[in-house]
Write a protein that holds these residues in place. Structure first.
Motif, short mmCIF file in Angstrom:
data_model
loop_
_atom_site.label_atom_id
_atom_site.label_comp_id
_atom_site.label_asym_id
_atom_site.label_seq_id
_atom_site.Cartn_x
_atom_site.Cartn_y
_atom_site.Cartn_z
N VAL A 39 0.79 -1.23 -0.07
CA VAL A 39 -0.18 -0.05 0.00
C VAL A 39 0.80 1.22 -0.01
O VAL A 39 0.89 2.03 -0.82
N ASP A 58 11.34 2.73 6.12
CA ASP A 58 10.98 1.41 6.20
C ASP A 58 12.14 0.39 6.48
O ASP A 58 13.42 0.75 6.24
N THR A 62 8.76 -6.62 5.24
CA THR A 62 8.10 -7.33 4.05
C THR A 62 8.20 -6.31 2.71
O THR A 62 7.77 -6.75 1.68
N LEU A 98 2.23 3.40 8.00
CA LEU A 98 1.77 2.08 7.64
C LEU A 98 2.65 1.01 8.10
O LEU A 98 2.32 -0.03 7.96
N TYR A 170 -1.30 -8.89 16.06
CA TYR A 170 -1.79 -7.91 15.30
C TYR A 170 -2.85 -7.28 15.56
O TYR A 170 -3.00 -6.18 15.63
P1 NAD Z 1 3.26 -4.72 3.56
O1 NAD Z 1 3.92 -5.64 4.50
O2 NAD Z 1 3.46 -4.66 2.13
O3 NAD Z 1 4.09 -3.28 3.75
C1 NAD Z 1 4.29 -2.91 5.30
C2 NAD Z 1 5.51 -2.20 5.18
O4 NAD Z 1 5.87 -1.71 6.55
C3 NAD Z 1 6.64 -3.06 4.62
O5 NAD Z 1 7.50 -2.34 3.92
C4 NAD Z 1 7.28 -3.33 5.79
O6 NAD Z 1 9.04 -3.59 5.38
C5 NAD Z 1 7.37 -1.96 6.80
N1 NAD Z 1 7.63 -2.48 8.18
C6 NAD Z 1 7.27 -3.36 8.93
N2 NAD Z 1 7.82 -3.44 10.06
C7 NAD Z 1 8.66 -2.13 10.10
C8 NAD Z 1 9.13 -1.64 11.26
N3 NAD Z 1 9.31 -2.01 12.49
N4 NAD Z 1 9.75 -0.36 10.80
C9 NAD Z 1 9.65 -0.05 9.54
N5 NAD Z 1 9.15 -0.38 8.70
C10 NAD Z 1 8.43 -1.44 8.94
O7 NAD Z 1 1.91 -4.51 3.86
P2 NAD Z 1 0.45 -3.55 3.38
O8 NAD Z 1 -0.53 -4.59 2.93
O9 NAD Z 1 1.01 -2.54 2.26
O10 NAD Z 1 -0.08 -2.71 4.57
C11 NAD Z 1 0.39 -1.52 5.00
C12 NAD Z 1 -0.35 -1.14 6.22
O11 NAD Z 1 -1.95 -1.45 6.11
C13 NAD Z 1 0.04 -1.96 7.39
O12 NAD Z 1 -0.34 -1.30 8.71
C14 NAD Z 1 -1.26 -2.96 7.62
O13 NAD Z 1 -1.53 -3.42 8.78
C15 NAD Z 1 -2.65 -2.07 6.97
N6 NAD Z 1 -3.56 -2.77 6.45
C16 NAD Z 1 -3.45 -3.56 4.94
C17 NAD Z 1 -4.31 -4.24 4.55
C18 NAD Z 1 -4.43 -4.90 3.21
O14 NAD Z 1 -5.25 -5.53 2.93
N7 NAD Z 1 -3.22 -4.83 2.24
C19 NAD Z 1 -5.55 -4.43 5.35
C20 NAD Z 1 -5.90 -3.62 6.37
C21 NAD Z 1 -4.66 -2.89 7.04
#
Ligand code: NAD
Ligand code: UDP
Length: 334
Positions: A39, A58, A62, A98, A170
Motif C-alpha cells: 500500500v 522502512d 516485508t 503504515l 496484530y
Molecule cells: P506490507 O507488508 O506490504 O507493508 C508494510 C511495510 O511496513 C513493509 O514495507 C515493511 O517492510 C514495513 N515495516 C514493517 N515493520 C516495520 C518497522 N518496524 N519499521 C519500519 N518499517 C516496517 O503491507 P501492506 O499491505 O502494504 O500494509 C500497509 C499497512 O496497511 C499496514 O499497517 C497494514 O496493517 C495495513 N492494512 C493493510 C491491509 C491490506 O489488505 N493490505 C488491510 C488492513 C490494514
C-alpha cells in the motif's frame, strides 16, 4: 553542447513518472512509514505525482526497494532504512503511519516484533507528530473487529477479538495503536486520522502474502490446486482524502461487495484460464467467518467509495504476478 544538455535534461525528466508542480505553500513534507510495502508504495506514487516531498521510512521486513526504485534520486524523494521501533527525529507536516507486517504469515512470523512495531513504533511516530505538530494517519485494520458478531461492520462496533489467540499480536497491536492515537489527541492535541482498512489486493502485493487473493492467483498460475475480498488505487484515494479531511474518528475503507471464498476461487480460476481444481481444507484458528465493511461514513463524510471493478483489479494483480514469476524464473539461472 546545447543539444547535449537538452538530451541530458530530457533523459532526466523521462527517468521519473510525471510530477505536478506545487507552489511552496501547497507543497507538504510527508513521511510514509512502511512506504516500501504494497500500500505504501502506491501511496508514495500518488503523493509524489501530486508534487509533494515524500520521505519513506522502512526496515524492509516485508517491503522492497524495488517498489519505490523509480523515485530514487528524485529531488522530492528520500528513502530511509529505519525501524520505527527506534525513535526518529525529522521535520514533516504529515505522517502516514503504515509500518507493520499485514498478512497472517508475516505478522505471525515474529509476534513480539509485530507487537513492538504496532505499540512502540506507533508511540514513536505519535511522539514525532507531537514534537513537529504534524497530523498522523494510522493505517488500522478491519481486524480490530475480530471475528465479528455483527454484519456488516460499522465504526461503532467494538469488535470481538481473542486477546490470546494466534492473530492477537496484530489485532490487539492495532487496537492499542488506535488507543494511543486518541490518547495523544486528547492529552497532547495531536491531530489524528484512523483508517480501518479491509482486505486490499493489487500489483506489488507479496506473492507469498498468504491471503486469499494472492494464494488463489499463484496456485492457479502454477497449475496447483486452489485451496479454499478492493484495489490499491481506491484505497490510496481514500487514505489521502481522510488525511486531508476534518474527521478524527475511525473510518472504514473497504469494498462492501461481498463474495464467498468459493466464488473468488472460481472467478480467479476462470480469469487465469486453467484447470486447477478447488480443494477444501480445515479453517485456521480464529479466522473471521464473514466480513463486510459498512462504508456509509466514508461515503457521506469523504464522498469516497471504491470504483475499480473486481475483475479489473484481479486482472491487474494476475498480470503483476505473472511478470513476477517470470522475473523469478529468469533470475534463477543467473
Ligand atoms: P506490507 O507488508 O506490504 O507493508 C508494510 C511495510 O511496513 C513493509 O514495507 C515493511 O517492510 C514495513 N515495516 C514493517 N515493520 C516495520 C518497522 N518496524 N519499521 C519500519 N518499517 C516496517 O503491507 P501492506 O499491505 O502494504 O500494509 C500497509 C499497512 O496497511 C499496514 O499497517 C497494514 O496493517 C495495513 N492494512 C493493510 C491491509 C491490506 O489488505 N493490505 C488491510 C488492513 C490494514
Ligand atoms: N519521539 C520520536 N521522534 C520525535 C519525538 C519523539 O521518535 O521527534 C519518540 C520518543 O523517543 C519517545 C516517543 O516518541 O519514545 C514518545 O514521545 P513523547 O514526547 O510523547 O514522550 P516522552 O519522550 O515525553 O516520553
Amino acid at each position: 553542447l546545447r543539444e547535449k544538455i537538452r538530451e541530458l535534461e530530457l533523459s532526466f525528466t523521462q527517468k521519473y513518472p510525471p510530477v505536478k508542480f506545487l507552489s511552496e505553500k501547497d507543497r507538504k513534507r510527508i513521511l510514509i512509514t512502511g512506504g516500501a510495502g504494497f500500500v505504501g508504495s502506491h501511496l508514495t506514487d500518488k503523493l509524489m505525482m501530486d508534487g509533494h516531498e515524500v520521505t519513506v521510512v522502512d526496515n524492509f521486513f516485508t517491503g522492497r526497494k524495488r517498489n519505490v526504485e523509480h523515485w530514487i534520486g528524485h529531488e522530492n524523494f528520500e528513502l530511509i532504512n529505519h525501524d520505527v521501533v527506534e525513535p526518529l527525529y525529522i521535520e514533516v507536516d504529515q505522517i502516514y503511519h503504515l509500518a507493520s507486517p499485514a498478512s497472517p504469515p508475516n505478522y505471525m512470523y515474529n509476534p513480539i516484533k509485530t507487537l513492538k512495531t504496532n505499540t512502540i513504533g506507533t508511540l514513536n511516530m505519535l511522539g514525532l507528530a507531537k514534537r513537529v505538530g504534524a497530523r498522523l494517519l494510522l493505517a488500522s485494520t478491519s481486524e480490530v473487529y475480530g471475528d465479528p458478531e455483527v454484519h456488516p461492520q460499522n465504526e461503532e462496533y467494538w469488535g470481538h477479538v481473542n486477546p490470546i489467540g494466534p492473530r492477537a499480536c496484530y489485532d490487539e497491536g492495532k487496537r492499542v495503536a488506535e488507543t494511543m492515537c486518541y490518547a495523544y489527541m486528547k492529552q497532547e492535541g495531536v491531530e489524528v486520522r484512523v483508517a480501518r482498512i479491509f482486505n486490499t489486493f493489487g500489483s506489488r502485493m507479496h506473492m507469498n502474502d498468504g491471503r486469499v487473493v494472492s494464494n488463489f492467483i499463484l496456485q492457479a498460475l502454477q497449475g496447483e490446486p486452489l485451496v479454499v475480498s478492493f484495489s490499491p488505487s481506491d484505497l490510496v484515494n481514500g487514505l489521502v482524502s481522510l488525511m486531508n479531511s476534518n474527521i478524527s474518528s475511525p473510518v472504514n475503507l473497504g469494498n462492501p461487495e461481498e463474495h464467498t471464498i468459493l466464488e473468488f476461487a472460481q472467478l480467479i480460476k476462470s480469469l487465469v484460464g486453467n484447470r486447477s481444481h478447488i480443494q477444501f481444507l480445515p479453517e485456521a484458528q480464529d479466522d473471521p467467518q464473514r466480513r463486510r465493511p459498512d462504508i456509509r461514513k466514508a461515503k457521506m463524510l469523504l464522498g469516497w467509495e471504491p470504483v475499480v471493478p473486481l475483475e479489473e483489479g484481479l486482472n491487474k494483480t494476475i498480470q503483476y504476478f505473472s511478470r513476477e514469476l517470470e522475473h523469478q524464473a529468469n533470475n534463477q539461472y543467473i
